[in-house]
Structure formats: structure tokens, C-alpha cells
Design a protein around this motif. Structure first.
Motif, PDB file in Angstrom:
ATOM      1  N   LEU A   1       0.932  -1.159  -0.135  1.00 39.01           N
ATOM      2  CA  LEU A   1       0.046   0.075  -0.099  1.00 39.01           C
ATOM      3  C   LEU A   1       0.955   1.457  -0.147  1.00 39.01           C
ATOM      4  O   LEU A   1       0.481   2.300  -0.391  1.00 39.01           O
ATOM      5  N   GLY A   2       1.918   1.325   0.634  1.00 36.97           N
ATOM      6  CA  GLY A   2       2.947   2.356   0.718  1.00 36.97           C
ATOM      7  C   GLY A   2       4.252   1.941   1.297  1.00 36.97           C
ATOM      8  O   GLY A   2       4.373   0.863   1.753  1.00 36.97           O
ATOM      9  N   ARG A   3       5.199   2.869   0.859  1.00 34.69           N
ATOM     10  CA  ARG A   3       6.704   2.714   1.272  1.00 34.69           C
ATOM     11  C   ARG A   3       7.297   4.032   1.449  1.00 34.69           C
ATOM     12  O   ARG A   3       7.083   5.203   0.641  1.00 34.69           O
ATOM     13  N   VAL A   4       8.078   4.102   2.291  1.00 34.81           N
ATOM     14  CA  VAL A   4       8.941   5.154   2.680  1.00 34.81           C
ATOM     15  C   VAL A   4      10.521   4.714   2.922  1.00 34.81           C
ATOM     16  O   VAL A   4      10.765   3.905   3.722  1.00 34.81           O
ATOM     17  N   GLU A   5      11.339   4.716   1.850  1.00 37.79           N
ATOM     18  CA  GLU A   5      12.570   4.285   1.798  1.00 37.79           C
ATOM     19  C   GLU A   5      13.068   4.498   2.893  1.00 37.79           C
ATOM     20  O   GLU A   5      13.192   5.760   3.839  1.00 37.79           O
ATOM     21  N   GLY A   6      13.620   3.444   3.658  1.00 39.18           N
ATOM     22  CA  GLY A   6      14.675   3.557   4.737  1.00 39.18           C
ATOM     23  C   GLY A   6      13.752   3.557   6.158  1.00 39.18           C
ATOM     24  O   GLY A   6      14.320   3.412   7.100  1.00 39.18           O
ATOM     25  N   ARG A   7      12.534   3.725   6.078  1.00 37.74           N
ATOM     26  CA  ARG A   7      11.383   3.746   7.100  1.00 37.74           C
ATOM     27  C   ARG A   7      10.400   2.655   7.393  1.00 37.74           C
ATOM     28  O   ARG A   7      10.367   1.900   8.219  1.00 37.74           O
TER      29      ARG A   7
END
Length: 136
Positions: A32-38
Motif C-alpha cells: 500500500l505504501g513505502r517510505v525508503e529506509g523507514r
């Protein structure tokens, strides 16, 4: 007041790209979603599985953050259980073996119902179980 359901559950991992491949390609969850590194967020039925880099989530938000989510995180191996019918458990076992994912444990609970356990790439204990192990 009593909560009506668990909306989201969280696991903490050591390598987000590897975790993304595992939960998307092996377990078939929709990203559904991704924040690189988090973090990574996956749809699972009516709920959401949150997969976090614990080091990143321990950092408090900036004072002017648009979403001031409090810091959180865990150390060590977590646990998550996916619901599965008896037929689905057999399908999961065959699928996981075909993908060369080791079955760590499989057994029948004394009160009825079966469980199957594997590990994700970060060592989290992932269970597939019939809801009847909890009388559901």
C-alpha cells in the motif's frame, strides 16, 4: 468501550527491501505504501501489516511534522499470525515448501486447530493458524 478489531499490526525488520520481497512475493500481500529506509505498509484482508525499520521509527518527529507519530520500535524477534482454514494451511505448506521457506513447526493445538510456523528474513515468527485455536 471495547475495541472492535485490530486495524493494523507491526513487525520490525532489519532489511526493508528483503522484507518487501518476502511479504509481497512469497506471502502475496499487496503493497500500500513505502517510505525508503523507514517503512512498508501491506494490505491483509480487512487490516494492514506495517513493516518498519525499527532504527528509523525510534527517531522522534520534528516539532513541525505534518504527521507527529510518536517514536516506537522493538528489539528482537516479533510474532504475527495469519488466519487460515485447514485447506488453506495445506496450500500454504505446499507453497512455502515450493518457495524453499523452511517450516519451523507444525502441530495440532490441544483445543483443536492447526498452526504452521516459519521465519521471515529478519527472524520474526510468522504463524498461519486456523481461527478455531482461539474459538473463533
Amino acid at each position: 468501550m471495547t475495541p472492535s478489531a485490530i486495524l493494523e499490526s507491526a513487525l520490525y525488520v532489519t532489511n526493508l527491501p528483503v522484507a518487501e520481497a518476502f511479504y509481497r512475493d512469497i506471502l502475496g500481500l499487496t503493497l500500500l505504501g513505502r517510505v525508503e529506509g523507514r517503512h512498508l505498509f501491506f494490505r491483509c484482508g480487512q487490516g494492514v501489516l506495517l513493516v518498519f525499520n525499527a532504527e528509523a521509527t525510534r527517531i522522534p518527529p520534528a516539532p513541525d511534522a505534518r504527521l507527529p507519530v510518536p517514536p516506537h520500535g522493538a528489539v528482537g524477534e516479533g510474532h504475527l499470525c495469519f488466519a487460515a482454514t485447514a485447506d488453506e494451511l495445506a496450500g500454504w505448506k505446499a507453497h512455502l515448501e515450493a518457495k524453499r521457506i523452511a517450516i519451523e513447526s507444525e502441530f495440532e493445538w490441544p483445543q483443536g486447530g492447526r498452526s504452521l510456523y516459519i521465519r521471515d528474513p529478519s527472524g520474526n515468527s510468522i504463524e498461519f493458524a486456523e481461527p478455531r485455536i482461539w474459538g473463533l
